[in-house]
Write a protein that holds these residues in place. Structure first.
Motif, PDB file in Angstrom:
ATOM      1  N   UNK A  55     -71.341  59.841 -50.237  1.00  0.00           N
ATOM      2  CA  UNK A  55     -70.194  58.983 -49.939  1.00  0.00           C
ATOM      3  C   UNK A  55     -69.114  59.685 -49.128  1.00  0.00           C
ATOM      4  N   UNK A  56     -69.357  60.924 -48.720  1.00  0.00           N
ATOM      5  CA  UNK A  56     -68.326  61.711 -48.042  1.00  0.00           C
ATOM      6  C   UNK A  56     -68.833  62.271 -46.716  1.00  0.00           C
ATOM      7  N   UNK A  57     -67.880  62.598 -45.846  1.00  0.00           N
ATOM      8  CA  UNK A  57     -68.208  63.502 -44.760  1.00  0.00           C
ATOM      9  C   UNK A  57     -68.457  64.859 -45.410  1.00  0.00           C
ATOM     10  N   UNK A  58     -69.654  65.391 -45.232  1.00  0.00           N
ATOM     11  CA  UNK A  58     -70.092  66.552 -46.009  1.00  0.00           C
ATOM     12  C   UNK A  58     -70.220  67.767 -45.105  1.00  0.00           C
ATOM     13  N   UNK A  59     -69.380  68.769 -45.378  1.00  0.00           N
ATOM     14  CA  UNK A  59     -69.422  70.028 -44.651  1.00  0.00           C
ATOM     15  C   UNK A  59     -69.851  71.140 -45.607  1.00  0.00           C
ATOM     16  N   UNK A  60     -70.612  72.098 -45.093  1.00  0.00           N
ATOM     17  CA  UNK A  60     -71.065  73.223 -45.914  1.00  0.00           C
ATOM     18  C   UNK A  60     -70.852  74.524 -45.156  1.00  0.00           C
ATOM     19  N   UNK A  61     -70.334  75.531 -45.868  1.00  0.00           N
ATOM     20  CA  UNK A  61     -70.050  76.829 -45.258  1.00  0.00           C
ATOM     21  C   UNK A  61     -71.343  77.561 -44.959  1.00  0.00           C
ATOM     22  N   UNK A  62     -71.465  78.043 -43.738  1.00  0.00           N
ATOM     23  CA  UNK A  62     -72.601  78.842 -43.319  1.00  0.00           C
ATOM     24  C   UNK A  62     -72.125  80.286 -43.178  1.00  0.00           C
ATOM     25  N   UNK A  63     -72.490  81.130 -44.163  1.00  0.00           N
ATOM     26  CA  UNK A  63     -72.005  82.511 -44.169  1.00  0.00           C
ATOM     27  C   UNK A  63     -72.513  83.305 -42.974  1.00  0.00           C
TER      28      UNK A  63
ATOM     29  N   UNK B 224     -66.341  69.522 -49.039  1.00  0.00           N
ATOM     30  CA  UNK B 224     -66.554  70.810 -48.397  1.00  0.00           C
ATOM     31  C   UNK B 224     -67.170  71.756 -49.421  1.00  0.00           C
ATOM     32  N   UNK B 225     -68.406  72.161 -49.203  1.00  0.00           N
ATOM     33  CA  UNK B 225     -69.063  73.125 -50.087  1.00  0.00           C
ATOM     34  C   UNK B 225     -68.884  74.528 -49.528  1.00  0.00           C
ATOM     35  N   UNK B 226     -68.597  75.468 -50.419  1.00  0.00           N
ATOM     36  CA  UNK B 226     -68.317  76.833 -49.962  1.00  0.00           C
ATOM     37  C   UNK B 226     -68.754  77.844 -51.013  1.00  0.00           C
ATOM     38  N   UNK B 227     -68.931  79.092 -50.572  1.00  0.00           N
ATOM     39  CA  UNK B 227     -69.143  80.212 -51.482  1.00  0.00           C
ATOM     40  C   UNK B 227     -67.843  81.014 -51.520  1.00  0.00           C
ATOM     41  N   UNK B 228     -67.905  82.244 -52.059  1.00  0.00           N
ATOM     42  CA  UNK B 228     -66.693  83.058 -52.151  1.00  0.00           C
ATOM     43  C   UNK B 228     -66.107  83.337 -50.773  1.00  0.00           C
ATOM     44  N   UNK B 229     -66.983  83.583 -49.804  1.00  0.00           N
ATOM     45  CA  UNK B 229     -66.521  83.907 -48.460  1.00  0.00           C
ATOM     46  C   UNK B 229     -65.813  82.733 -47.795  1.00  0.00           C
ATOM     47  N   UNK B 230     -66.266  81.529 -48.076  1.00  0.00           N
ATOM     48  CA  UNK B 230     -65.716  80.359 -47.399  1.00  0.00           C
ATOM     49  C   UNK B 230     -64.595  79.654 -48.131  1.00  0.00           C
TER      50      UNK B 230
END
Length: 235
Positions: free
Chosen positions: A186-194, A21-27
């Motif tokens: 190699x992962x289920x990849x989720x990314x935060x959309x601000x 799970x990729x995220x920024x400060x908000x996520x």
């Protein structure tokens, strides 16, 4: 139809059993919440004591997964004693996981089975507990030796029943020796959309689909579930 179609999102231990799970400060809070809920799901889906966690939280100092400390009161093996924060301890824990993988390959797989899942199917039981490496605020406190261990876990861990659950802070500087590309593949990849305030899958086929992640139960219910799982594991 106008109502659309709803399908569950699942980790597949025959394929992509890891989560990034990729995220920024908000996520960040949403990412940590998601990891906690996935861990609860795993703990209550596997037979007692057959899902074990190594938890790394160098920024939160354990607060990100504080509820799981209830497990240490009942069965320390479930969370590998404690939540780890120090770079030296992190390297030691990753070394232990790679040593466990060596044991699985030499004791169970050898030249007969491609994965521990195949061995379990023939044995009719979960012969060896599955291990989940949980990391918050990756790559904080990640040294180059730790990154090499992590790369080995990413490449060979799934066939040994070792998977990763990682929250990646996109604001952090990435060193060339960090295996982020391998993690994404190699992962289920989720990314935060601000702009939308939610996570989006990065798979090309599934990117257009809206994903609504569960929230874990309230703290009272979470504590009750964790203590129940810890008791069953000890027994």
């Amino acid at each position: 139809s106008a109502r659309g179609i709803e399908l569950p999102v699942m980790l597949d231990f025959e394929d992509l059993g890891s989560l990034l799970i990729s995220h920024d400060a908000q996520g960040r809070n949403a990412a940590i919440t998601a990891l906690n809920n996935v861990m609860l799901r795993l703990l209550t889906s596997f037979p007692p004591s057959k899902a074990r966690f190594t938890i790394i939280d160098p920024v939160g100092l354990g607060e990100s997964f504080a509820g799981f400390m209830h497990l240490s009161d009942l069965d320390e093996q479930l969370i590998n004693d404690k939540v780890w924060t120090d770079p030296k301890h992190i390297e030691q824990r990753l070394s232990e996981l790679t040593e466990h993988m060596e044991t699985v390959i030499q004791k169970y797989l050898r030249n007969e089975f491609a994965t521990i899942q195949e061995y379990n199917a023939q044995a009719g039981e979960v012969a060896e507990p599955y291990r989940f490496l949980v990391i918050a605020d990756f790559p904080a406190s990640m040294t180059e030796p730790s990154a090499r261990r992590l790369a080995s876990i990413i490449s060979s861990g799934p066939r040994c029943g070792v998977f990763t659950l990682i929250a990646h802070d996109v604001r952090a500087k990435l060193q060339t020796w960090l295996p982020l590309g391998e993690l994404q593949k190699s992962s289920m990849y989720l990314r935060w959309d601000s702009s939308q305030g939610r996570f989006m899958r990065q798979d090309e086929d599934l990117r257009p689909w809206t994903i609504e992640l569960e929230s874990p139960p309230d703290e009272t219910r979470t504590t009750a579930v964790l203590r129940c799982m810890g008791t069953q594991s000890k027994e």
